[in-house]
Design an enzyme around this catalytic site. Structure first.
Site, PDB file in Angstrom:
ATOM      1  N   LYS A  32      43.061  77.577  84.479  1.00  0.00           N
ATOM      2  CA  LYS A  32      42.659  76.990  83.197  1.00  0.00           C
ATOM      3  C   LYS A  32      42.471  75.476  83.284  1.00  0.00           C
ATOM      4  CE  LYS A  32      47.212  76.307  81.045  1.00  0.00           C
ATOM      5  NZ  LYS A  32      47.144  74.851  80.981  1.00  0.00           N
ATOM      6  N   THR A  33      43.311  74.800  84.097  1.00  0.00           N
ATOM      7  CA  THR A  33      43.153  73.345  84.217  1.00  0.00           C
ATOM      8  C   THR A  33      41.818  73.006  84.864  1.00  0.00           C
ATOM      9  OG1 THR A  33      45.551  73.112  84.428  1.00  0.00           O
ATOM     10  CG2 THR A  33      44.217  71.224  85.086  1.00  0.00           C
ATOM     11  N   ASP A 219      44.666  72.000  75.115  1.00  0.00           N
ATOM     12  CA  ASP A 219      45.327  72.800  76.147  1.00  0.00           C
ATOM     13  C   ASP A 219      46.617  73.407  75.587  1.00  0.00           C
ATOM     14  OD1 ASP A 219      45.884  73.913  78.595  1.00  0.00           O
ATOM     15  OD2 ASP A 219      46.595  72.050  79.512  1.00  0.00           O
ATOM     16  N   GLU A 220      47.116  74.480  76.214  1.00  0.00           N
ATOM     17  CA  GLU A 220      48.377  75.131  75.822  1.00  0.00           C
ATOM     18  C   GLU A 220      48.401  75.404  74.315  1.00  0.00           C
ATOM     19  OE1 GLU A 220      50.182  76.256  78.024  1.00  0.00           O
ATOM     20  OE2 GLU A 220      50.314  74.942  79.772  1.00  0.00           O
ATOM     21  N   GLN A 250      52.264  83.658  76.995  1.00  0.00           N
ATOM     22  CA  GLN A 250      53.153  82.590  77.455  1.00  0.00           C
ATOM     23  C   GLN A 250      53.656  81.720  76.307  1.00  0.00           C
ATOM     24  OE1 GLN A 250      52.178  80.761  81.412  1.00  0.00           O
ATOM     25  NE2 GLN A 250      50.217  81.793  81.139  1.00  0.00           N
ATOM     26  N   ARG A 596      55.689  82.505  88.027  1.00  0.00           N
ATOM     27  CA  ARG A 596      55.800  81.206  88.715  1.00  0.00           C
ATOM     28  C   ARG A 596      55.696  81.395  90.226  1.00  0.00           C
ATOM     29  NH1 ARG A 596      53.725  78.848  85.338  1.00  0.00           N
ATOM     30  NH2 ARG A 596      53.494  80.964  84.533  1.00  0.00           N
TER      31      ARG A 596
END
Length: 727
Positions: A32-33, A219-220, A250, A596
């Site tokens: 996504k980044t 973002d997020e 998330q 992770r």
């Protein structure tokens, strides 16, 4: 034209789309980044959008800096940059321009957690309130909740009615707000609330900022709350483009206001929205990803997406069941040691846990095995005592606010007692001036105090003169640390660690001065007040321990998730307080923890009795929910109990299956052999000792002073036979 050949089809669509409203559901590890940064680069390079017309809002300073760096590399020749910042930093920039419309000066004070606590201490003293009855944390939460719900002080008093405790809280709330007004200070909640309030009150100010930005990217997005969402929608207005990226799976911050419904129901506010799902994971192996998918699919309230990966591996997820938290820690430590001996760097390994208290046994296990570790996100650099003190000295030069003065007036000790401090505060209230103005007038003091105050104000004014004459910030800072006597105080007390932190802060100021040569002291203090964790630990050779919440946004080659027991993970309080929603949030937290890991995931549970839960530990439902095709089970003799929906761990004896490492084999052999009375043993922490007795696998061992007699499992890996002694 930017190069999009490295993107998959969904990523390309997300980067190049020309829809006004876009929602990108980006699964864990789906890039996504990269998509966000390439989207910004595409707008600038291919669509000829001016950089300053683009606003990107991130969740952390770290994410903002990473995005800035990526864009600089993609567009190295650009003179200007888009606005990329956290939402709090954005609000500071807006308020610095326009807050005068709200009756505050542009150089208003930003209160951090320590400043808030200082005001509460004042309030408690004035109102004769006991901090043990009304903790600072609970009061700050009360104040924050009232502000977020737009409950005024008067309304809070009305709501308190005849309830004594609520009336006390309302009085503290009143004092807190009035003190803020006197200081022209805003806390972190206020930064967003005041910006929203200003936009609603002044159409021309809102219109100005809507014109400034044409493209807004967030973002997020799954982690924003309702006030933040209101700010974003106000800035977007009817004409601007709004592009949001997030993953409902998330959402793990509902306890601090995040609302998963905002991203889930985005199309209700923007019916023309286009949704693109990024479902190819580039981080984890297929077993890890499929195992995590099989857990999260049990949540009902989610956007369905089937993440997939091309990263195949024969390694399954390893589930290890131990008979106690001590054995769990020892096994994890042994496994990490084994991985390190095979060439794995410690910094590529992380241990994640649900709650901070769980680190105790894990730390002991690592210490016994002499494995270096660090608690990630423990005490933040800018929150350490000596750093806060030093920054308050800088604040005295910049603005001399009361909170900074109260913190450093007697650091180092200058003989200014509590009575004198109270007299200063009372005079400031009576004459409606700052406490520093009272010191400068020096009218209420006599004798030794008068000379002390005179010397103190002369010192502050000297530093202010140096600053006004253009002395470099870091040189001024060094001058302050030396002339104030603060460095000498630490050296006299042999505070080596604190001195090192002070040196690091001086380096931080120096780097800021070099990177931003035209910047002022005010701008440095503003940056520091908003700055999060420094990333010094990320390049160090340590195993990293952290809560799952702290691990959000990070990734590691190898991840251990500890204490996967019912009531611990998932957390019993979260489930009791929020019912099915709480279970779903805990499952999302497990999903974040599992994803992770890049190449290897270990899931660990501890048996035995839990004093936190006041019952025997049982296996977490999240272990059971993992598809058997992707997980292997080792450790204490365990079997599926489908009726009870958990693993039963036999506690009568120390029984082990065939273990993938050496730990289980060693436990089995040592426990079977037992230790004999009079035998000499060596313990990794306690040194040499003599066995007094050994029953049922538990040995009583006498160690030298100061340790004394300890009861230790006979097969613990930290315990080794030395030589047979004569009994």
């Amino acid at each position: 034209m930017i190069d999009i050949n490295t993107l998959n089809e969904n990523q390309k669509e997300a980067v190049l789309s020309d829809d006004q409203h876009m929602r990108v559901i980006a699964g864990a590890g789906s890039g996504k980044t990269r998509v966000l940064t390439m989207r910004i680069a595409h707008l600038i390079e291919d669509e000829d959008v001016r950089e300053t017309r683009i606003l990107a809002i991130t969740f952390t300073n770290k994410a903002a800096n990473e995005m800035k760096e990526r864009i600089r590399k993609m567009l190295p020749d650009r003179l200007y940059e888009p606005w990329i910042s956290t939402i709090h930093s954005l609000c500071v920039r807006i308020l610095r321009e326009d807050i005068q419309a709200m009756g505050y000066p542009r150089n208003f004070t930003i209160m951090d957690a320590e400043d808030q606590k200082a005001v509460l201490k004042e309030a408690y003293k004035q109102l004769n309130v006991d901090a043990q009855s009304y903790s600072y944390a609970s009061m700050l939460s009360y104040i924050s909740n009232n502000k977020s719900a737009e409950i005024s002080v008067e309304h809070a008093k009305d709501l308190a009615g005849g309830f004594y405790d609520e009336a006390i809280k309302a009085k503290i709330y009143e004092y807190y707000v009035s003190r803020q007004e006197a200081l022209f200070a805003l806390d972190f909640d206020d930064l967003i609330l005041w910006t929203v309030r200003m936009f609603k009150r002044y159409d021309e100010i809102l219109a100005k900022w809507q014109r400034r930005f044409e493209y807004i990217l967030v973002d997020e997005f799954q982690d924003i709350d309702n006030v933040q969402y209101k700010l974003i929608t106000l800035l977007a207005g009817a004409r601007n483009n709004l592009y949001v990226v997030g993953d409902p799976d998330q959402t793990i911050y509902t306890w601090r206001g995040a609302d998963v419904n905002i991203i889930m129901n985005f199309e209700k506010d923007y019916p023309d929205v286009r949704t693109i799902i990024l479902n190819e994971n580039y981080r984890s192996t297929d077993a890890i990803l499929n195992g995590a998918n099989s857990v999260i699919k049990n949540n009902r309230h989610r956007v369905k997406k089937d993440l997939f990966t091309s990263r195949t591996s024969d390694e399954k997820i390893t589930h290890y069941a131990s008979v106690s938290d001590e054995y769990q820690a020892a096994w994890i430590a042994e496994k990490i040691g084994e991985l390190h001996r095979k060439g794995k760097s410690y910094r590529d390994i992380a241990i994640l846990y649900r709650s901070n208290y769980l680190s105790r046994s894990l730390e002991k296990g690592l210490l016994d095995a002499r494995i270096p570790y660090i608690i990630y996100g423990g005490i933040r650099f800018y929150e350490r005592q000596e750093v806060k003190d030093a920054l308050c000295y800088l604040r005295m030069v910049a603005g001399a606010d009361d909170l900074a003065l109260m913190r450093i007036l007697n650091k180092p000790k200058r003989g200014i007692g509590n009575k004198t401090m109270d007299a200063i505060a009372e005079e400031a209230r009576r004459t409606h001036v700052s406490m520093y103005e009272v010191l400068k007038r020096n009218e209420i003091f006599s004798g030794k105090n008068k000379r002390t105050i005179e010397n103190f104000t002369a010192m502050i004014e000297g530093w202010r003169t140096a600053a006004s004459q253009g002395m470099e910030i870091f040189r001024l800072f060094e001058k302050i640390i030396d002339e104030s006597g603060y460095r000498a105080m630490l050296e006299a007390n042999k505070e080596t660690d604190r001195i090192e932190n002070l040196k690091e802060l001086i380096d931080d100021v120096r780097e800021f001065a070099e990177d931003y040569p035209e910047s002022t002291l005010d701008e440095y203090l503003q940056l520091v007040s908003l700055y999060g964790d420094r990333e010094e630990t990320m390049s160090s050779e340590y195993v990293q321990l952290m809560t799952v919440h702290a691990a959000k946004g990070l990734e590691f080659d190898t991840v251990f998730v500890s204490d996967l027991n019912e009531g611990i993970f998932p957390n019993e309080r979260a489930m009791n307080e929020s019912g099915s929603r709480g279970v779903e949030e805990e499952r999302r937290l497990a999903y974040v923890a599992f994803t992770r890991a890049r190449n290897k995931l270990f899931l660990c549970e501890a048996g035995g009795f839990s004093y936190i839960l006041q019952r025997p530990r049982t296996s977490s439902r999240f272990i059971r929910e993992i598809d058997e095709a992707y997980i292997e089970h080792f450790g204490a003799d365990s079997h599926r109990s489908l009726d009870r929906g958990s693993f039963d761990v036999q506690l009568s004896g120390v029984l082990f299956d065939k273990d993938p490492g050496s730990f289980g084999q060693r436990i089995h052999e040592t426990a079977a052999a037992q230790l004999k009375k009079g035998e000499l043993v060596s313990h990794a922490k306690f040194g040499d000792g003599v066995v007094i007795s050994c029953k049922n696998g538990i040995a009583e061992i006498a160690f030298p002073y100061p340790h004394g007699v300890k009861k230790i499992a006979a097969g613990h890996p930290s315990l080794k036979r030395k030589a047979q002694m004569r009994s």
